[in-house]
Design an enzyme around this catalytic site. Structure first.
Site, PDB file in Angstrom:
ATOM      1  CB  VAL A  68      26.570 -59.313 -68.162  1.00 26.43           C
ATOM      2  CG1 VAL A  68      26.650 -59.245 -66.641  1.00 26.43           C
ATOM      3  CG2 VAL A  68      26.409 -60.760 -68.629  1.00 26.43           C
ATOM      4  CB  CYS A  69      26.503 -55.187 -66.042  1.00 28.49           C
ATOM      5  SG  CYS A  69      26.773 -53.854 -64.854  1.00 28.49           S
TER       6      CYS A  69
END
Length: 223
Positions: free
Chosen positions: A102-103
Site C-alpha cells: 500500500v502506498c
C-alpha cells in the site's frame, strides 16, 4: 491456499496508520483469515497518527505469510536502510502466494528485489521514483502483475483488500465484506487524486509536503 490464510503485515516506526488498518479491517473478515503484525521488536510501533500499534510477532516468530502486505508511510525511508526489515520482506515473499503493498510500501518491496520488471503503482507523489526499484509505473489505483499487487496512496488499501479477497474467495465474499463495513464512499470533494483535484490544491500540497518527501525517498533509494 489452505482453509487458513495467514496474512502478515510489516510494521515499522513511522507507518501510515490507515495503510495498515484499512486493508487489515477488510482482510480480517475474509473467512479463514489469521492476521499478524510483524516488527523488528515487540515494542509499540509509533504511527503517523500520534498513537502506537502493538505487534503480534517479531520477525523471528512471525508465521509464513500466504499474503504479505507492506504498508507505507514516511518511516519507509528509515526502513529502507534496515537490513533486517528488507531481509524479512524477501524471506516472507519467497513463500507467499500474494505479495502486496500500500502506498510507499512499494519501495520496500522494490528494495527487496521484488518489483524488477514489474508493473506497479504507489502514492501519486512518488510514482516517478518507481523506476529506481526496477518497476514500471502503471497509472491505476490497484495494479496486479502476477502475484504482486501494489496500490496507490493510503485509502487505496481498502480497495486493494477487497480486490484481493475477490481474487481468492470470489466476488460475492468481497461484496459481502464491503457491505458489512458499509464501504460506500461519497467523498465531500471530487479531488482525491491530482487528475481531479484543483490545480492550486495539488501544487500547494506538493510544495508543503511531497516535493521534499519525494526528494528524501529518492536519496534513500539511491544510497
Amino acid at each position: 491456499m489452505t482453509d487458513t490464510t495467514h496474512i502478515v503485515f510489516l510494521l515499522f516506526p513511522g507507518i501510515t496508520q490507515l495503510d495498515f488498518t484499512a486493508p487489515a479491517q477488510a482482510l480480517s473478515r475474509m473467512p479463514g483469515a489469521v492476521l499478524a503484525g510483524a516488527a523488528a521488536r515487540f515494542d509499540p510501533i509509533a504511527t503517523d497518527s500520534g498513537f502506537a500499534i502493538l505487534p503480534t510477532h517479531d520477525f523471528a516468530s512471525a508465521p509464513q505469510a500466504d499474503i504479505l502486505c507492506i504498508p507505507g508511510g514516511h518511516g519507509v525511508i528509515e526502513a529502507l536502510n534496515d537490513a533486517a526489515t528488507i531481509d524479512f520482506i524477501a524471506r516472507q515473499a519467497a513463500g507467499a502466494e500474494w505479495v502486496t503493498s500500500v502506498c510507499t510500501g512499494a519501495f520496500l518491496l522494490g528494495h527487496a528485489g521484488l518489483l524488477q520488471g514489474k508493473r506497479a503503482t504507489t502514492h501519486w507523489g512518488y510514482t516517478h521514483l518507481l523506476p529506481l526499484v526496477g518497476a514500471e509505473f502503471q497509472p491505476a489505483r490497484i495494479v496486479e502483475d502476477g502475484n504482486i499487487v501494489t496500490s496507490g496512496g493510503v485509502t487505496s488499501g481498502l480497495d486493494f483488500a477487497l480486490t484481493l479477497i475477490a481474487r481468492i474467495q470470489g466476488d460475492a465474499v468481497a461484496q459481502a465484506i464491503q457491505l458489512a463495513i458499509e464501504y460506500d464512499p461519497a467523498p465531500p470533494f471530487p479531488g482525491g487524486h491530482p487528475d481531479r483535484a484543483p490545480e492550486a490544491v495539488t501544487a500547494g500540497l506538493k510544495a508543503r509536503v511531497y516535493d521534499a518527501a519525494a526528494a528524501r525517498m529518492e536519496a534513500a533509494l539511491r544510497s
